[in-house]
Design an enzyme around this catalytic site. Structure first.
Site: not given
Length: 505
Positions: A99, A286
């Protein structure tokens, strides 16, 4: 979130060490499979809060090898990717989301509350690791879709064939808001900057650099945009793979550390500027977010241009306006909610489940490989839900006017994030969407930004754009998630604090 103190039980368990797969061109590859987007799992793939994981460090609530390494990724929810790491000595295996929108590593602890997901998710047993060190500080992390809390500890972490020593991680003892049984990942490995790390823990990526495990201070991300392929993608630490992209990368400087935040120069719908970025915009890269999120006003405009409609709210209001009076009378007569919808023809009761009504026409892939059309039962589900609401309010002696006013408000709130249904047959007529980064236009075609959602043996289509209003100081922001990074191979350059984009191969 209150942390319940549990008695530490060290239960003997068989621990399998990570298998070392074959290497080619000096790159370690771990083959993994894919999983398609499923409506029941969609909450795990979306942003559901205004701040969440995009909060600054002050917003986080804290209590108290080889020169190049590759980790293959598994595609979960068609845009959420995860891979395997090992924690401890010998390494205990976990599937984690890599992430770029967060900075901490956390995995579920074996000392957590006993939950049903314990049967399907790995849990870290510190008692089985010879390199584990207790820190003991409590820590909370709030993401867009939920939060975790637990204790900080230190252990070795294996990523591919890289062995990161003394990595600080969170042993998660409590989780809230995670649809854990419906997801394949166990934890999250944050690839953001140290400035965004809860508990002042150095990110795994930063420790790779500090411990001299890499020749270059970069990592690159390739997300496979072809759902029929078995390989979900690859994250490469310390380099790039030329076969994953076409042409040259365009690099854009990081404008604010913490997240991989860059400047966005313009945003176009069908090659026309929206004027949104006249005074400047920002975007966060992201990989932990499946969708593309942006200011509500602009996302509404995009979804309107593609003919998208919020499906839950839309169907709820349609049922209420067209069939509300009939349902009201049937419930007053004593008919039970599970019989009402079949009585008015919105559901068909086959003896086991209410199925098929006049909803969205979608294309379904039969086992033979041929596509055929069926009608999805969204309206049936909306009818059953509305019938239960009406009966519940009737028992509270509410008037019909008050009940219907309240139900309309409930319909509006069904879908606060706004996943929007689109006509699968109209995709080719939808506009191209473009982001201007580094004086270059990065286009997304409808085939790239429309997601096909699997529901049982059928499927339907939704917009890949969702609203996210981040208030001033950080916002307005765009969040470029998996949909964008499937289209464009992305290089995260820690040494020069920049992000590079090239067309994905």
């Amino acid at each position: 979130m209150a942390i319940k103190f549990l008695m530490v039980l060290c239960i003997l368990a068989s621990i399998c060490s990570l298998a070392i797969p074959s290497s080619s061109n000096g790159l370690l590859r771990i083959p993994l499979k894919k999983e398609r987007l499923n409506l029941n799992k969609i909450k795990a793939a979306r942003i559901t809060g205004k701040q969440g994981k995009y909060a600054t460090q002050s917003d986080l609530h804290n209590l108290g090898g080889s020169a190049t390494d590759v980790v293959s990724l598994k595609n979960c929810l068609d845009a959420q990717y995860y891979g395997e790491i090992g924690v401890g000595s010998p390494p205990q295996k976990f599937n984690v989301i890599f992430d770029t929108g967060s900075s901490n590593l956390w995995v579920p602890s074996s000392h957590r509350n006993f939950l049903m997901d314990s049967y399907v998710h790995s849990r870290y047993n510190s008692c089985q690791s010879s390199t584990h060190t207790v820190i003991g500080k409590h820590c909370n992390i709030h993401y867009g879709f939920g939060s975790i809390s637990g204790l900080l500890s230190k252990d070795n972490v294996q990523v591919g064939d890289l062995d990161v020593k003394d990595q600080v991680l969170i042993e998660a003892t409590n989780e809230r808001g995670f649809p854990r049984v419906q997801t394949k990942f166990d934890g999250i490995l944050g690839l953001g900057f140290p400035e965004n790390s809860a508990g002042n823990a150095m990110p795994v990526w930063h420790n790779m650099v500090q411990q001299g495990l890499l020749n270059q201070e970069i990592f690159s991300l390739w997300l496979n945009q072809h759902p029929e392929k078995s390989e979900g993608g690859e994250i490469i630490f310390g380099g790039v793979d030329q076969k994953h992209f076409k042409g040259e990368h365009t690099y854009v400087p990081v404008t604010q550390k913490g997240h991989w935040q860059i400047g966005l120069e313009d945003f176009l719908i069908a090659n026309h500027s929206t004027g949104l970025c006249v005074v400047g915009c920002a975007a966060i890269m992201d990989s932990g977010t499946s969708f593309i999120a942006g200011p509500k006003a602009m996302v509404t405009k995009i979804n309107h241009a593609m003919g998208a409609k919020r499906f839950k709210s839309m169907e709820c209001k349609k049922v209420l306006s067209q069939y509300g009076d009939m349902m009201w009378n049937l419930l007053l007569s004593g008919l039970q909610p599970d019989k009402v919808c079949s009585s008015i023809g919105l559901c068909y009761n086959n003896g086991s489940r209410h199925v098929i009504s006049k909803i969205i026409e979608t294309k379904v892939l039969h086992k033979s490989g041929k596509e055929f059309s069926i009608r999805e039962d969204l309206q049936c589900a909306a009818c059953e839900m509305t019938a239960i609401w009406i009966q519940t309010l009737l028992r509270q002696n509410k008037t019909k006017v008050k009940i219907f006013e309240y139900l309309n408000k409930l319909c509006d709130n069904l879908n606060p994030v706004g996943e929007s249904a689109v006509n699968c047959d109209n995709i080719r007529n939808m506009p191209h969407i473009s982001f201007i980064l580094g004086n270059r236009s990065f286009h997304l075609t409808p085939e790239q930004y429309v997601l096909k959602v699997i529901k049982g043996f059928s499927s339907f289509c939704i917009s890949g754009f969702i609203p996210l209003d981040v208030p001033p100081r950080r916002g307005p922001l765009w969040i470029l998630g998996g949909i964008f990074m499937e289209a464009y191979h992305t290089v995260f350059d820690f040494g020069y604090h920049r992000v590079g984009f090239a067309e994905a191969a």
